[in-house]
Design an enzyme around this catalytic site. Structure first.
Site, PDB file in Angstrom:
ATOM      1  N   GLY A  34       0.797  -1.219   0.000  1.00 11.50           N
ATOM      2  CA  GLY A  34       0.000   0.000   0.000  1.00 11.50           C
ATOM      3  C   GLY A  34       0.833   1.276   0.000  1.00 11.50           C
ATOM      4  O   GLY A  34       1.892   1.360  -0.632  1.00 11.50           O
ATOM      5  N   ILE A  35       0.338   2.262   0.741  1.00 13.22           N
ATOM      6  CA  ILE A  35       0.993   3.574   0.776  1.00 13.22           C
ATOM      7  C   ILE A  35       2.378   3.464   1.394  1.00 13.22           C
ATOM      8  O   ILE A  35       3.332   4.119   0.950  1.00 13.22           O
ATOM      9  CB  ILE A  35       0.111   4.569   1.569  1.00 13.22           C
ATOM     10  CG1 ILE A  35      -1.234   4.777   0.854  1.00 13.22           C
ATOM     11  CG2 ILE A  35       0.822   5.909   1.742  1.00 13.22           C
ATOM     12  CD1 ILE A  35      -2.295   5.484   1.701  1.00 13.22           C
ATOM     13  N   ASP A  76       5.080  -5.199  15.124  1.00 14.11           N
ATOM     14  CA  ASP A  76       3.641  -5.025  15.329  1.00 14.11           C
ATOM     15  C   ASP A  76       3.488  -3.878  16.312  1.00 14.11           C
ATOM     16  O   ASP A  76       3.808  -4.021  17.502  1.00 14.11           O
ATOM     17  CB  ASP A  76       3.038  -6.315  15.887  1.00 14.11           C
ATOM     18  CG  ASP A  76       1.545  -6.182  16.170  1.00 14.11           C
ATOM     19  OD1 ASP A  76       1.024  -5.049  16.201  1.00 14.11           O
ATOM     20  OD2 ASP A  76       0.896  -7.221  16.368  1.00 14.11           O
ATOM     21  N   THR A 125      -5.718   0.984  -2.271  1.00 17.42           N
ATOM     22  CA  THR A 125      -4.901   0.009  -1.538  1.00 17.42           C
ATOM     23  C   THR A 125      -5.868  -1.038  -0.992  1.00 17.42           C
ATOM     24  O   THR A 125      -7.081  -0.942  -1.192  1.00 17.42           O
ATOM     25  CB  THR A 125      -4.184   0.660  -0.338  1.00 17.42           C
ATOM     26  OG1 THR A 125      -5.177   1.145   0.569  1.00 17.42           O
ATOM     27  CG2 THR A 125      -3.265   1.798  -0.755  1.00 17.42           C
ATOM     28  N   TYR A 184     -12.038   4.134  13.492  1.00 21.29           N
ATOM     29  CA  TYR A 184     -11.010   4.725  12.627  1.00 21.29           C
ATOM     30  C   TYR A 184     -10.919   6.231  12.835  1.00 21.29           C
ATOM     31  O   TYR A 184      -9.832   6.783  13.054  1.00 21.29           O
ATOM     32  CB  TYR A 184     -11.325   4.410  11.166  1.00 21.29           C
ATOM     33  CG  TYR A 184     -10.251   4.826  10.190  1.00 21.29           C
ATOM     34  CD1 TYR A 184      -9.065   4.101  10.099  1.00 21.29           C
ATOM     35  CD2 TYR A 184     -10.422   5.935   9.360  1.00 21.29           C
ATOM     36  CE1 TYR A 184      -8.071   4.472   9.203  1.00 21.29           C
ATOM     37  CE2 TYR A 184      -9.438   6.309   8.468  1.00 21.29           C
ATOM     38  CZ  TYR A 184      -8.261   5.573   8.381  1.00 21.29           C
ATOM     39  OH  TYR A 184      -7.280   5.951   7.490  1.00 21.29           O
ATOM     40  N   ALA A 228       1.800   2.504   9.515  1.00 19.90           N
ATOM     41  CA  ALA A 228       0.971   1.342   9.851  1.00 19.90           C
ATOM     42  C   ALA A 228      -0.369   1.781  10.407  1.00 19.90           C
ATOM     43  O   ALA A 228      -0.438   2.661  11.266  1.00 19.90           O
ATOM     44  CB  ALA A 228       1.697   0.468  10.877  1.00 19.90           C
ATOM     45  N   GLY A 229      -1.424   1.173   9.902  1.00 15.36           N
ATOM     46  CA  GLY A 229      -2.743   1.543  10.385  1.00 15.36           C
ATOM     47  C   GLY A 229      -3.782   0.515  10.009  1.00 15.36           C
ATOM     48  O   GLY A 229      -3.578  -0.293   9.097  1.00 15.36           O
ATOM     49  N   ARG A 253       4.296  -6.846   9.947  1.00 12.18           N
ATOM     50  CA  ARG A 253       3.964  -7.604  11.154  1.00 12.18           C
ATOM     51  C   ARG A 253       4.616  -8.977  11.163  1.00 12.18           C
ATOM     52  O   ARG A 253       4.788  -9.564  12.219  1.00 12.18           O
ATOM     53  CB  ARG A 253       2.446  -7.729  11.303  1.00 12.18           C
ATOM     54  CG  ARG A 253       1.868  -6.487  11.916  1.00 12.18           C
ATOM     55  CD  ARG A 253       0.397  -6.636  12.207  1.00 12.18           C
ATOM     56  NE  ARG A 253      -0.402  -6.449  11.010  1.00 12.18           N
ATOM     57  CZ  ARG A 253      -1.713  -6.286  11.027  1.00 12.18           C
ATOM     58  NH1 ARG A 253      -2.359  -6.311  12.169  1.00 12.18           N
ATOM     59  NH2 ARG A 253      -2.375  -6.109   9.907  1.00 12.18           N
TER      60      ARG A 253
HETATM   61  P1  NAP Z   1      -3.110  -1.137   3.821  1.00 12.66           P
HETATM   62  O1  NAP Z   1      -2.874  -1.404   2.391  1.00 12.66           O
HETATM   63  O2  NAP Z   1      -4.189  -1.845   4.531  1.00 12.66           O
HETATM   64  O3  NAP Z   1      -1.725  -1.324   4.604  1.00 12.66           O
HETATM   65  C1  NAP Z   1      -1.692  -1.176   5.983  1.00 12.66           C
HETATM   66  C2  NAP Z   1      -0.281  -1.465   6.455  1.00 12.66           C
HETATM   67  O4  NAP Z   1      -0.264  -1.306   7.886  1.00 12.66           O
HETATM   68  C3  NAP Z   1       0.153  -2.890   6.169  1.00 12.66           C
HETATM   69  O5  NAP Z   1       1.514  -2.898   5.860  1.00 12.66           O
HETATM   70  C4  NAP Z   1      -0.101  -3.597   7.491  1.00 12.66           C
HETATM   71  O6  NAP Z   1       0.720  -4.723   7.712  1.00 12.66           O
HETATM   72  C5  NAP Z   1       0.286  -2.485   8.449  1.00 12.66           C
HETATM   73  N1  NAP Z   1      -0.234  -2.705   9.784  1.00 12.66           N
HETATM   74  C6  NAP Z   1      -1.518  -2.840  10.183  1.00 12.66           C
HETATM   75  N2  NAP Z   1      -1.583  -3.044  11.506  1.00 12.66           N
HETATM   76  C7  NAP Z   1      -0.317  -3.039  11.962  1.00 12.66           C
HETATM   77  C8  NAP Z   1       0.297  -3.199  13.224  1.00 12.66           C
HETATM   78  N3  NAP Z   1      -0.431  -3.448  14.331  1.00 12.66           N
HETATM   79  N4  NAP Z   1       1.625  -3.117  13.340  1.00 12.66           N
HETATM   80  C9  NAP Z   1       2.383  -2.888  12.251  1.00 12.66           C
HETATM   81  N5  NAP Z   1       1.890  -2.763  11.002  1.00 12.66           N
HETATM   82  C10 NAP Z   1       0.548  -2.830  10.866  1.00 12.66           C
HETATM   83  O7  NAP Z   1      -3.439   0.403   4.063  1.00 12.66           O
HETATM   84  P2  NAP Z   1      -2.966   1.736   3.308  1.00 12.66           P
HETATM   85  O8  NAP Z   1      -4.142   2.235   2.565  1.00 12.66           O
HETATM   86  O9  NAP Z   1      -1.666   1.564   2.626  1.00 12.66           O
HETATM   87  O10 NAP Z   1      -2.818   2.670   4.586  1.00 12.66           O
HETATM   88  C11 NAP Z   1      -1.584   3.152   5.074  1.00 12.66           C
HETATM   89  C12 NAP Z   1      -1.860   4.305   6.027  1.00 12.66           C
HETATM   90  O11 NAP Z   1      -2.555   5.335   5.307  1.00 12.66           O
HETATM   91  C13 NAP Z   1      -2.775   3.922   7.191  1.00 12.66           C
HETATM   92  O12 NAP Z   1      -2.345   4.546   8.371  1.00 12.66           O
HETATM   93  C14 NAP Z   1      -4.139   4.460   6.764  1.00 12.66           C
HETATM   94  O13 NAP Z   1      -4.974   4.737   7.864  1.00 12.66           O
HETATM   95  C15 NAP Z   1      -3.727   5.703   6.010  1.00 12.66           C
HETATM   96  N6  NAP Z   1      -4.746   6.191   5.070  1.00 12.66           N
HETATM   97  C16 NAP Z   1      -5.117   5.439   3.991  1.00 12.66           C
HETATM   98  C17 NAP Z   1      -6.086   5.944   3.117  1.00 12.66           C
HETATM   99  C18 NAP Z   1      -6.530   5.190   1.885  1.00 12.66           C
HETATM  100  O14 NAP Z   1      -7.419   5.671   1.167  1.00 12.66           O
HETATM  101  N7  NAP Z   1      -5.951   4.029   1.574  1.00 12.66           N
HETATM  102  C19 NAP Z   1      -6.666   7.200   3.349  1.00 12.66           C
HETATM  103  C20 NAP Z   1      -6.262   7.939   4.449  1.00 12.66           C
HETATM  104  C21 NAP Z   1      -5.279   7.433   5.302  1.00 12.66           C
HETATM  105  P3  NAP Z   1       0.262  -6.230   7.374  1.00 12.66           P
HETATM  106  O15 NAP Z   1       0.602  -6.468   5.930  1.00 12.66           O
HETATM  107  O16 NAP Z   1       1.057  -7.060   8.311  1.00 12.66           O
HETATM  108  O17 NAP Z   1      -1.216  -6.306   7.621  1.00 12.66           O
END
Ligand code: NAP
Length: 233
Positions: free
Chosen positions: A17-18, A60, A191, A156, A88-89, A38
């Protein structure tokens, strides 16, 4: 491992993802990367895609023990950390709203998105203090802004609201140490979390974080950014 001559960046959740796009962008700018996931397998797979100098690390952020172990490993491998991207989120809300959510769901979001980020900063502070240009970037969301709160995503939204508050407080606490702390909203990004309808690519979502980590002036700390502009909390 000699890491002394190049800036070092760590991206949490950097395996997809991001986070992965941020890691790619920082590596293209010459940063040495530490990519956490993780599981070590996922971190290693991401590191293999990024290049030989990338260090994979299991982390984690919802676990104090994992943060402690990762910090110990890091301190054996690097002497300073220049950039920490708290990416991470999780998005724990599904078929709930503010009237039906549970304590467990609310705690889940807080524990990872807000508390995990705060405790990761605490743990890595000694390494950030060794940098000449330390920067912390928290990946937040417009859904955590006061005008972005959404009843159908209580865990969230409240966790990102708390993360925004933590960003302000960390910036205040770390000002005397010269550590710049900012939060960003990446926009709605395609993502696993954002889904396939999102208009932005991970690279577009990563841009502001990469800019804050590398080029942005150090004179703004404790701010909330989108598309390289300060926005309201
Ligand atoms: P994603 O594709 O779901 O990726 C989330 C990442 O966070 C994964 O690498 C996951 O690891 C990791 N993660 C989750 N829980 C964790 C933990 N307890 N400890 C360590 N790593 C952990 O999400 P994304 O869209 O790329 O989001 C990245 C960030 O951008 C997040 O903080 C999200 O809230 C923020 N965001 C996203 C959007 C959007 O539209 N996508 C919009 C606003 C903000 P695993 O592979 O091990 O699960």
């Amino acid at each position: 491992m000699n890491q002394k001559n190049s800036k070092i960046a760590l991206v949490t959740g950097g395996n997809r993802g991001i986070g992965f796009a941020i890691a790619q962008g920082l590596q293209a700018k010459g940063y040495r990367l530490i990519v956490t996931a993780r599981s070590l397998d996922k971190a290693q797979a991401a590191a293999a895609k990024l290049g030989a100098t990338t260090i994979p690390l299991e982390l984690d952020i919802s676990s104090d023990r994992s943060i402690e172990q990762a910090t110990t490993t890091l301190k054996q491998n690097i002497e300073q950390l220049d950039v920490l991207v708290n990416n991470a989120g999780i998005y724990p809300d599904s078929n709930v709203d503010i009237l039906t959510t549970t304590r467990d769901l609310l705690a889940l979001g807080m524990n990872t998105n807000a508390f995990g980020t705060i405790l990761t900063v605490q743990a890595l502070l000694p390494l950030l203090e060794q940098s000449q240009d330390p920067r912390v970037i928290n990946i937040s969301s417009g859904m955590g802004a006061l005008d972005g709160l959404t009843t159908t995503a209580p865990s969230y939204c409240l966790s990102k609201l708390a993360l925004n508050g933590a960003t302000i407080m960390l910036a205040q606490s770390l000002e005397s140490k010269g550590i710049v702390v900012n939060a960003i909203c990446p926009g709605w990004v395609k993502t696993d979390m954002g889904g396939t309808s999102a208009p932005r690519s991970p690279q577009e979502g990563a841009d502001t974080a990469i800019w804050l980590a590398t080029e942005a002036s150090r004179d703004k700390s404790g701010k909330f950014w989108r598309d390289r502009h300060v926005i309201s909390y």
